[in-house]
Enzyme design. Sequence first.
Site, PDB file in Angstrom:
ATOM      1  N   GLY A   7     -30.531 -14.304 -23.284  1.00  0.00           N
ATOM      2  CA  GLY A   7     -29.922 -13.774 -24.052  1.00  0.00           C
ATOM      3  C   GLY A   7     -28.946 -13.040 -22.792  1.00  0.00           C
ATOM      4  CG  MET A   8     -26.989 -15.789 -21.434  1.00  0.00           C
ATOM      5  SD  MET A   8     -26.355 -16.940 -20.669  1.00  0.00           S
ATOM      6  CE  MET A   8     -25.081 -16.425 -19.272  1.00  0.00           C
ATOM      7  CB  SER A   9     -25.435  -8.571 -21.597  1.00  0.00           C
ATOM      8  OG  SER A   9     -24.710  -8.894 -20.237  1.00  0.00           O
ATOM      9  CB  SER A  14     -28.359 -11.591 -18.913  1.00  0.00           C
ATOM     10  OG  SER A  14     -26.753 -12.053 -18.624  1.00  0.00           O
ATOM     11  CB  CYS A  96     -30.288  -2.267 -30.170  1.00  0.00           C
ATOM     12  SG  CYS A  96     -29.381  -4.269 -29.783  1.00  0.00           S
ATOM     13  N   GLY A 120     -32.698 -10.771 -19.266  1.00  0.00           N
ATOM     14  CA  GLY A 120     -32.277  -9.680 -17.811  1.00  0.00           C
ATOM     15  C   GLY A 120     -32.751  -8.145 -17.747  1.00  0.00           C
ATOM     16  CB  CYS A 193     -23.406  -2.093 -25.722  1.00  0.00           C
ATOM     17  SG  CYS A 193     -23.666  -2.058 -27.969  1.00  0.00           S
TER      18      CYS A 193
END
Length: 353
Positions: A7-9, A14, A96, A120, A193
């Site tokens: 999972g890449m933010s 991450s 979430c 991450g 967020c």
Amino acid sequence: MERVIVGMSGGVDSAVAAYLLKMSGYDVIGVTLRTWVGKSGEESRCCEISDARSIADALDIPYYVHDCFAEFRQNITDPFMEDYIRGITPNPCIECNRRLKWDKMLKMADDLGAAYVATGHYASVLQLAGGRFTVKRADTPAKDQTYMLYKLSQEQLSRTLMPLGALSKDEVRKIARAAALPVADKPDSQEICFVSDDDYAGYIEANYDGSLPGEGNFVDEDGNILGRHKGIIHYTVGQRKGLGIAFGYPMYVKKIDAGKNEVVLSDNESLYTDTVVCRDPNYMSISDMGEGDAVRCKAKVRYRHEPQDAIARTDGEGHLIICFDKPVRAASPGQSAVMYDENDCIIGGGIII
């Protein structure tokens, strides 16, 4: 090579997680869950796609974006607003993780033939001798993110990798610079967020479809009227600043009574309690707690709280009751209490009522 979905933010954490997994021999695929876009077009800090795509390009890994706006509103932002209107202070990141991010990433992992998902987070997933999975606190306590993960299920944990648990933030940035990752010096995000300016009340006023609670009374613990407040969505337990009323000495929010539309104020000493009661417990290192069982632990009542010595038990109504050796300050309804064992692994936790 085992395949893993990362999972890449769009942030450095991450990015380094993906890099370390690739260097360890995993077949890495990057994904971003696109959860929220503001009315002016700004992206959630958890899904900054341009940065995430540039990281994937730098790592030479496949990258996918999955839109889940409707699910995010249904499961996260709508309940967040409803909770504030009911006078409690939710932690949407916890919900979430359990209800959206892991479910979506694991579904994508199944579709793409991946054995694992990875993030991450500053934490480590451990399998205990009895076979159960738990999450261990980060080696750098200031960066520890296990509090946000306590609701993950055994199935979710069994397929999760977290490569950053033993690293400090400085070490992560050093790795990112050495790997020439484009976000090596990108600042951290400190707020929820979808509330980019940390103005929760302003977000609710701009996005809630119904009517909001209006002005009401500030009262003391005996019910005496002290003044007028501007609406309960503007306050949280423990708050001192922004009350809009002066007493000549410090006063704090002790309780929010949505039924009466009142905000109860007290001195700082009255904010302390030695017992918190939690609903909807979730357990990690143990399978359950029966009525009458007692567990010695350390527990924290908010993200930035250092775990304190306590004993936990359950009652006959499914509540988790945590009794602290020394009183803790401002245990807020809607936040979570999370228990740890002597090895800094999560035992379980629940939502404070």
